[in-house]
Scaffold this motif. Sequence first.
Motif, mmCIF file in Angstrom:
data_model
loop_
_atom_site.group_PDB
_atom_site.id
_atom_site.type_symbol
_atom_site.label_atom_id
_atom_site.label_comp_id
_atom_site.label_asym_id
_atom_site.label_seq_id
_atom_site.Cartn_x
_atom_site.Cartn_y
_atom_site.Cartn_z
ATOM 1 N N GLY A 42 11.634 -3.005 -3.381
ATOM 2 C CA GLY A 42 11.219 -2.026 -4.382
ATOM 3 C C GLY A 42 9.959 -2.382 -5.133
ATOM 4 O O GLY A 42 9.428 -1.562 -5.894
ATOM 5 N N GLY A 43 9.444 -3.599 -4.928
ATOM 6 C CA GLY A 43 8.184 -3.984 -5.544
ATOM 7 C C GLY A 43 7.014 -3.152 -5.051
ATOM 8 O O GLY A 43 5.928 -3.175 -5.646
ATOM 9 N N LEU A 44 7.244 -2.388 -3.990
ATOM 10 C CA LEU A 44 6.195 -1.507 -3.477
ATOM 11 C C LEU A 44 5.716 -0.537 -4.550
ATOM 12 O O LEU A 44 4.537 -0.180 -4.597
ATOM 13 N N ARG A 45 6.620 -0.123 -5.427
ATOM 14 C CA ARG A 45 6.227 0.829 -6.480
ATOM 15 C C ARG A 45 5.167 0.223 -7.395
ATOM 16 O O ARG A 45 4.232 0.908 -7.826
ATOM 17 N N HIS A 46 5.295 -1.075 -7.692
ATOM 18 C CA HIS A 46 4.296 -1.743 -8.530
ATOM 19 C C HIS A 46 2.963 -1.856 -7.796
ATOM 20 O O HIS A 46 1.898 -1.671 -8.393
ATOM 21 N N GLY A 51 -2.715 0.237 -7.793
ATOM 22 C CA GLY A 51 -3.871 0.620 -6.988
ATOM 23 C C GLY A 51 -4.187 -0.336 -5.862
ATOM 24 O O GLY A 51 -5.304 -0.338 -5.338
ATOM 25 N N LEU A 52 -3.198 -1.145 -5.460
ATOM 26 C CA LEU A 52 -3.398 -2.097 -4.373
ATOM 27 C C LEU A 52 -2.875 -1.524 -3.058
ATOM 28 O O LEU A 52 -2.021 -0.633 -3.052
ATOM 29 N N THR A 53 -3.374 -2.054 -1.969
ATOM 30 C CA THR A 53 -2.921 -1.631 -0.647
ATOM 31 C C THR A 53 -2.051 -2.723 -0.047
ATOM 32 O O THR A 53 -2.524 -3.846 0.168
ATOM 33 N N PRO A 54 -0.783 -2.440 0.214
ATOM 34 C CA PRO A 54 0.088 -3.477 0.775
ATOM 35 C C PRO A 54 -0.221 -3.728 2.247
ATOM 36 O O PRO A 54 -0.531 -2.804 2.992
ATOM 37 N N ASN A 75 0.059 2.753 8.364
ATOM 38 C CA ASN A 75 -0.534 1.498 8.831
ATOM 39 C C ASN A 75 0.096 0.264 8.193
ATOM 40 O O ASN A 75 -0.243 -0.863 8.555
ATOM 41 N N VAL A 76 0.994 0.479 7.235
ATOM 42 C CA VAL A 76 1.645 -0.646 6.564
ATOM 43 C C VAL A 76 2.884 -1.062 7.353
ATOM 44 O O VAL A 76 3.770 -0.240 7.608
ATOM 45 N N ALA A 77 2.939 -2.322 7.738
ATOM 46 C CA ALA A 77 4.096 -2.833 8.474
ATOM 47 C C ALA A 77 5.291 -2.951 7.534
ATOM 48 O O ALA A 77 5.172 -3.504 6.438
ATOM 49 N N VAL A 78 6.419 -2.434 7.959
ATOM 50 C CA VAL A 78 7.638 -2.475 7.149
ATOM 51 C C VAL A 78 8.708 -3.221 7.935
ATOM 52 O O VAL A 78 9.075 -2.818 9.037
#
Length: 229
Positions: A42-46, A51-54, A75-78
Amino acid sequence: MIKQTFPSVISDNDITILVGNGACDLTQLSKSPKGKVIAVDGGLRHVLKAGLTPNAVIGDMDSIKLSDLQAAGRNVAVYKSDNQDTTDFEKALLAIEAPVCLAYGFLGLRVDHTLACLSVLARFTDKHKVILVSADDLVHVTKGPFSMHLASEARLSLWPITPVKFIASSGLVWPVDGLTLAPNGQVATSNQMKEDWLSVTPDKKSEGVYAICCAPEFLPQMIVAAAKA
């Protein structure tokens, strides 16, 4: 797309930023040093709000929102792991290699989650150099000698995660020379610097693990110190 196969290693030659689902200062996160960004569940929300790209998302996906995954882009690996014997923080650390990891969103909100992070770090001192970062504190868990630049009168705490005996120290208002610190005994919180250079040396026989806590303004200095420890 969510991948059920967990990566063995996500290698990086620079600083890696881990972002958890706990309390997170978005302004602080947005100004974090450049490096690969790994959202931990859930840290993806932060990550998105800052404004960062994971580069990747790792966890058991029990606290992540589908809308955040969609916003992150294809394009983000999950990577999903259903292993409940490890925390999401531990899953992330098992998947990466980096000289230093800065972990945002792992302090605050829930004490049990913070304690779990410290427990994980106590087992990873030989594998990773991790600094927990919050709006109020920096925490680095280590063993063996440690030294870093700070500032005179800066606060500094040494918290024993396991019993640890210090044979020498310098720079502290209240030296810890000859003291054995333990979580169920004497600790060294709310100490203070009397000089601008901290040095502590535990007894090699003790193999003790301890946390160094200071103000977040000293992040650049702690990155250098952790990398050398």
